[in-house]
Scaffold this active site. Sequence first.
Site, mmCIF file in Angstrom:
data_model
loop_
_atom_site.group_PDB
_atom_site.id
_atom_site.type_symbol
_atom_site.label_atom_id
_atom_site.label_comp_id
_atom_site.label_asym_id
_atom_site.label_seq_id
_atom_site.Cartn_x
_atom_site.Cartn_y
_atom_site.Cartn_z
ATOM 1 N N LYS A 105 -74.542 52.875 -18.381
ATOM 2 C CA LYS A 105 -73.378 52.831 -19.279
ATOM 3 C C LYS A 105 -73.864 52.872 -20.709
ATOM 4 O O LYS A 105 -74.995 52.453 -21.000
ATOM 5 C CB LYS A 105 -72.587 51.536 -19.065
ATOM 6 C CG LYS A 105 -71.127 51.668 -19.450
ATOM 7 C CD LYS A 105 -70.377 52.389 -18.354
ATOM 8 C CE LYS A 105 -68.908 52.505 -18.582
ATOM 9 N NZ LYS A 105 -68.230 52.835 -17.324
ATOM 10 N N ALA A 221 -56.348 56.465 -18.125
ATOM 11 C CA ALA A 221 -56.188 55.948 -16.763
ATOM 12 C C ALA A 221 -54.780 55.397 -16.547
ATOM 13 O O ALA A 221 -54.122 55.689 -15.543
ATOM 14 C CB ALA A 221 -57.235 54.874 -16.482
#
Length: 423
Positions: A105, A221
């Site tokens: 990440k 999302a």
Amino acid sequence: MEKLNPFEVTQRQLDECARILKLDPDVHAILRVPARELHVSLPVRMDDGSIKVFQGFRVQYNDVKGPTKGGIRFHPDETIDTVRALAAWMTWKCALLDLPLGGAKGGVICNPKEMSQSELERLSRAYIQAIYQFIGQDKDIPAPDVYTNPQIMAWMMDEYSKIAGKNQFGVITGKPLSVGGSAGRGDATARGGVYTIREAAKECGIDVKKATVAVQGYGNAGYYAAYLTKSLLGCKVVAVSDSKGGIFSKEGLVPEAVREHKANTTSVINFPNTKSISNEELLELEVDILIPAALENVITKNNAPNIKAKILAELSNGPTTPEADDILYKNGVHVIPDFLCNAGGVTVSYFEMVQNFYMYYWDEKEVHERLDKKMTFAYHSVLNTSKKYNINMRQAAYVTAVRRVVEAMVLRGWVRGRLYADS
Ligand code: GLU
């Protein structure tokens, strides 16, 4: 208030998995910490001529199953521990979906909402210049996450390609379609989640056509979760929210109209003919399906007893704390854990890499079918494990994913051929 360091949360979740699996202590120790991390300072010329120095990170958690993969967040509250946690979850996510990838990440501490497009472009390019040696299509492949988008991915891919002296489309995923992106990547995180919701509804005996939905967060999302639960499953979306607050409508919202309102006004709040609610109230609504799609640690031991949803579909990473998990399990809430529910994004990212390598691109229908197959299979693997071992869905997701990572570590000779302490 619970202690809410997301990296400690991931470690506690892993510890619990290690206990269930009776994991070898040496293996457990390796899996508890990231393999590598890079901290960078990024001097960026701002539009007023001054230089601002931003802090950035890239954490590669575990690459035993393949090159590491995971998004980049641009967020004012980003911390190294958040990035570590997200990199750990990427490791389990890729393993759970059986992708030939490890977990990573990235993050930059910045507030994109206060930056111009040209400042964002310079920051994106500076970040790639700083981490260039650390990434690559067979090393570590970034992608979008909170507050980063396809345009930012295009700049990053371009910067990497310029330094490399050749096009390297496969180094970044989530790119726009015309520069090596995949059909179906835009809504993939939500779509994958909606496939798991469809399966969970069957398991819980819920008729999706009569089900009500609340979505916390209205970014990529969250919006697509609202749109697809309605358009694919026929659910009624009664509440949505963003960082400024939420809206409720008993009759149901039209997600596209709410998105347009947000585009014009910067928020979903004050959408006509709706009741204003807070983010906290949204989580406690009497709905069938609750979808957190914003940031970590929103469901804690304080509000978990008040969650009335039958299905909690964790589209964001880390929305639920370990204490809350126990409460939800006791109360019979069916949790679709984050690194299962939101795995659609990285799954289509993987499809994007495959298409980049082959230089041959699939149509949207093919992407959707392949995604559905992978998500449905992963959901049922987790469900079966949870039933077989009588553990909750998150523990089952961990057990499934960690087993795969450990198996690869043994096969590669990273650890002795003793998987579990009692074997
Ligand atoms: N940021 C997304 C995630 O948390 C996608 C990562 C990717 O596509 O590599 O899963």
